[in-house]
Write a protein that holds these residues in place. Structure first.
Motif, PDB file in Angstrom:
ATOM      1  N   GLY A  35       9.251  47.759 -24.232  1.00 29.69           N
ATOM      2  CA  GLY A  35       8.364  48.793 -23.679  1.00 29.69           C
ATOM      3  C   GLY A  35       9.092  49.558 -22.602  1.00 29.69           C
ATOM      4  N   CYS A  36       8.986  49.086 -21.354  1.00 28.78           N
ATOM      5  CA  CYS A  36       9.494  49.845 -20.207  1.00 28.78           C
ATOM      6  C   CYS A  36      11.018  49.890 -20.124  1.00 28.78           C
ATOM      7  CB  CYS A  36       8.950  49.242 -18.914  1.00 28.78           C
ATOM      8  SG  CYS A  36       9.626  47.596 -18.579  1.00 28.78           S
ATOM      9  N   GLN A  37      11.701  48.948 -20.738  1.00 31.98           N
ATOM     10  CA  GLN A  37      13.160  48.796 -20.657  1.00 31.98           C
ATOM     11  C   GLN A  37      13.637  48.609 -19.223  1.00 31.98           C
ATOM     12  OE1 GLN A  37      14.266  52.303 -23.413  1.00 31.98           O
ATOM     13  NE2 GLN A  37      15.880  50.818 -23.697  1.00 31.98           N
ATOM     14  N   PHE A  40       9.765  45.234 -16.267  1.00 30.44           N
ATOM     15  CA  PHE A  40       8.415  45.124 -15.697  1.00 30.44           C
ATOM     16  C   PHE A  40       7.353  44.664 -16.707  1.00 30.44           C
ATOM     17  CE2 PHE A  40      10.412  47.849 -12.562  1.00 30.44           C
ATOM     18  CZ  PHE A  40       9.936  47.300 -11.382  1.00 30.44           C
ATOM     19  N   CYS A  41       7.355  45.268 -17.899  1.00 30.46           N
ATOM     20  CA  CYS A  41       6.193  45.089 -18.782  1.00 30.46           C
ATOM     21  C   CYS A  41       6.191  43.746 -19.519  1.00 30.46           C
ATOM     22  CB  CYS A  41       6.133  46.221 -19.798  1.00 30.46           C
ATOM     23  SG  CYS A  41       7.422  46.134 -21.048  1.00 30.46           S
ATOM     24  N   GLY A  42       7.324  43.132 -19.669  1.00 31.47           N
ATOM     25  CA  GLY A  42       7.395  41.832 -20.350  1.00 31.47           C
ATOM     26  C   GLY A  42       7.352  41.931 -21.866  1.00 31.47           C
ATOM     27  N   LYS A  43       7.327  43.159 -22.424  1.00 31.56           N
ATOM     28  CA  LYS A  43       7.183  43.285 -23.882  1.00 31.56           C
ATOM     29  C   LYS A  43       8.404  42.797 -24.650  1.00 31.56           C
ATOM     30  CE  LYS A  43       3.595  46.575 -24.463  1.00 31.56           C
ATOM     31  NZ  LYS A  43       3.493  47.838 -23.780  1.00 31.56           N
ATOM     32  N   CYS A  44       9.539  42.732 -23.992  1.00 28.47           N
ATOM     33  CA  CYS A  44      10.759  42.343 -24.717  1.00 28.47           C
ATOM     34  C   CYS A  44      11.013  40.833 -24.668  1.00 28.47           C
ATOM     35  CB  CYS A  44      11.965  43.084 -24.140  1.00 28.47           C
ATOM     36  SG  CYS A  44      12.306  42.658 -22.430  1.00 28.47           S
ATOM     37  N   LYS A  45      10.122  40.087 -24.054  1.00 23.64           N
ATOM     38  CA  LYS A  45      10.338  38.648 -23.820  1.00 23.64           C
ATOM     39  C   LYS A  45      10.887  37.891 -25.034  1.00 23.64           C
ATOM     40  CE  LYS A  45       6.742  38.021 -20.693  1.00 23.64           C
ATOM     41  NZ  LYS A  45       5.323  37.765 -20.589  1.00 23.64           N
ATOM     42  N   PRO A  75      15.375  40.536 -22.505  1.00 25.90           N
ATOM     43  CA  PRO A  75      16.599  41.141 -23.054  1.00 25.90           C
ATOM     44  C   PRO A  75      16.883  42.547 -22.546  1.00 25.90           C
ATOM     45  CG  PRO A  75      15.422  39.983 -24.771  1.00 25.90           C
ATOM     46  CD  PRO A  75      14.523  39.979 -23.564  1.00 25.90           C
ATOM     47  N   CYS A  76      15.858  43.250 -22.036  1.00 27.82           N
ATOM     48  CA  CYS A  76      16.128  44.615 -21.549  1.00 27.82           C
ATOM     49  C   CYS A  76      16.931  44.600 -20.257  1.00 27.82           C
ATOM     50  CB  CYS A  76      14.835  45.402 -21.348  1.00 27.82           C
ATOM     51  SG  CYS A  76      13.844  44.874 -19.936  1.00 27.82           S
ATOM     52  N   LYS A  77      16.962  43.473 -19.550  1.00 20.72           N
ATOM     53  CA  LYS A  77      17.640  43.444 -18.253  1.00 20.72           C
ATOM     54  C   LYS A  77      18.798  42.447 -18.190  1.00 20.72           C
ATOM     55  CE  LYS A  77      16.540  45.629 -15.038  1.00 20.72           C
ATOM     56  NZ  LYS A  77      17.043  46.999 -14.736  1.00 20.72           N
TER      57      LYS A  77
HETATM   58  S1  FES Z   1      10.946  46.121 -21.993  1.00 16.01           S
HETATM   59 FE1  FES Z   1       9.612  45.906 -20.337  1.00 16.01          FE
HETATM   60  S2  FES Z   1      10.294  44.070 -19.494  1.00 16.01           S
HETATM   61 FE2  FES Z   1      11.743  44.410 -21.028  1.00 16.01          FE
END
Ligand code: FES
Ligand SMILES: Cc1cc2nc3c(=O)[nH]c(=O)nc-3n(C[C@H](O)[C@H](O)[C@H](O)COP(=O)(O)OP(=O)(O)OC[C@H]3O[C@@H](n4cnc5c(N)ncnc54)[C@H](O)[C@@H]3O)c2cc1C
Length: 337
Positions: A35-37, A40-45, A75-77
């Protein structure tokens, strides 16, 4: 260079030291969720099963203390410090894809011929649009009803959206695009939408039938197939009125470069110079194939072309379930309903 393997799908890919795992997946056309890359959003968990990762600026806020203890990573970070075995559910179908409304900047408007423009939109900041190759977006401008345009690039750089816009005589929005819209101006997009996307779980050979700017989503699909090293046979038929309406020479390059791609341009109002096929594009398919039982067909463009293809291809064995299409009905029709 490290190898990242996703136990959930069996896919693996290489990442550079310092490159985020998500960037590695995107660059390899693997559909990791995000999501946010930005942590923050946690969508990539994902779950880290084996190996070690690092976060450049400390553990991001999208992970709770419990999740960190449970070996979850974002994974985004994070980047790899060793080879990794992780588990994450990859995006495979429409149900996995979130429809968003996003602001975007008009990066470039380029005339491709007398009535088609390539419009490149850039989604600012860390936002991105996840989509499947072939889907479309609604363009939203305060002065007009939303207008649908197919995304013409493969989903590998998801902050850039390429559209092929045909000028409609008397059309409000497309005239605005051709005559008034400026580079660097702002719009909104809502999407991705539609169920016209490449089915990647099939091995069947594909017939693609594009009419005019119906080439846009087909281009996205073929670029995606090339990027993912697909060996599926693709027969691309592109129908237009005259030679200048075939507004890109990419298909010829694909056919010259890849043994599994063939290209058949078909003109309905050809001049005497034209050496190629003539007539309606769906008829060219009927001339070349006597039986479509074993094929998947993707058809996109003017409604008359799409319905002619649907009606005639079933007569030579095409299964309706193997016919995917986007019919470029215009907003005018839906506004009347
Ligand atoms: S895409 Fe939002 S936390 Fe990784
Ligand atoms: C899912 C989907 C994807 C689409 N993708 C694309 C795309 O990638 N590229 C693209 O160029 N178009 C695409 N279209 C068509 C596009 O949305 C319309 O051409 C657009 O809405 C026209 O807007 P307008 O305001 O200029 O015309 P309007 O002001 O809405 O229409 C003016 C008049 O022009 C006529 N008209 C409008 N659109 C068309 C048309 N497409 N063909 C023939 N006559 C028309 C009608 O008579 C209408 O009354 C797509 C449509 C759909 C439904």
């Amino acid at each position: 260079m490290f190898t990242v393997e996703n136990q959930a799908s069996g896919n693996n890919f290489q990442v550079e030291a310092g490159e985020t795992i998500l960037d590695g997946a995107i660059n390899n056309a693997i559909g990791f969720p995000y999501g946010c890359q930005n942590g923050f959003c946690g969508k990539c968990k994902a779950t880290l099963i084996q190996g070690e990762v690092e976060y450049k600026n400390g553990t991001p806020p999208g992970l709770s203390v419990e999740e960190i203890t449970d070996n979850m990573i974002l994974p985004c970070k994070c980047s790899a410090k060793t080879d990794l075995l992780i588990a994450v559910a990859e995006l495979k179908s429409l149900a996995d894809i979130e429809i968003k409304t996003l602001p975007c900047k008009v990066e470039k408007i380029e005339r491709l011929n007398h009535d088609v423009a390539k419009v490149v939109l850039k989604i600012p900041g860390s936002e991105a649009l996840q989509y499947l190759a072939g889907q479309y977006v609604d363009l939203i401008h305060p002065d007009f009803e939303p207008r649908a345009f197919s995304i013409a690039n493969a989903p590998h750089n998801t902050s850039i959206i390429e559209l092929h816009v045909r000028l409609i005589s008397g059309g409000k929005f497309t005239n605005f695009v051709f005559n008034e819209m400026q580079e660097k101006s702002l719009l909104k997009i809502e999407g991705p939408k539609g169920s016209f996307y490449l089915r990647e779980d099939s091995e069947k050979p594909i017939i693609m039938v594009a009419g005019g700017t119906g080439f846009g989503p087909v281009k996205a699909m073929i670029e995606h197939a090339i990027e993912t090293n697909s060996n599926r046979q693709i027969h691309l038929y592109w129908g237009a009125r005259t030679e200048q309406d075939l507004y890109m020479d990419l298909p010829k390059k694909w056919a010259d470069t890849y043994a599994n791609i063939s290209f058949i341009p078909v003109l309905s109002s050809a001049d005497n110079q034209w050496q190629g096929r003539t007539g309606y594009v769906h008829n060219a398919v009927l001339e070349d194939f006597k039986n479509l039982v074993d094929y998947e067909v993707y058809a996109c463009g003017p409604p008359a072309m799409v319905s002619s293809a649907a009606n005639t291809f079933v007569k030579i064995g095409m299964f309706e379930d193997n016919f995917y299409n986007d019919s470029f009905d215009f907003a005018y029709q839906t506004e009347q309903l």
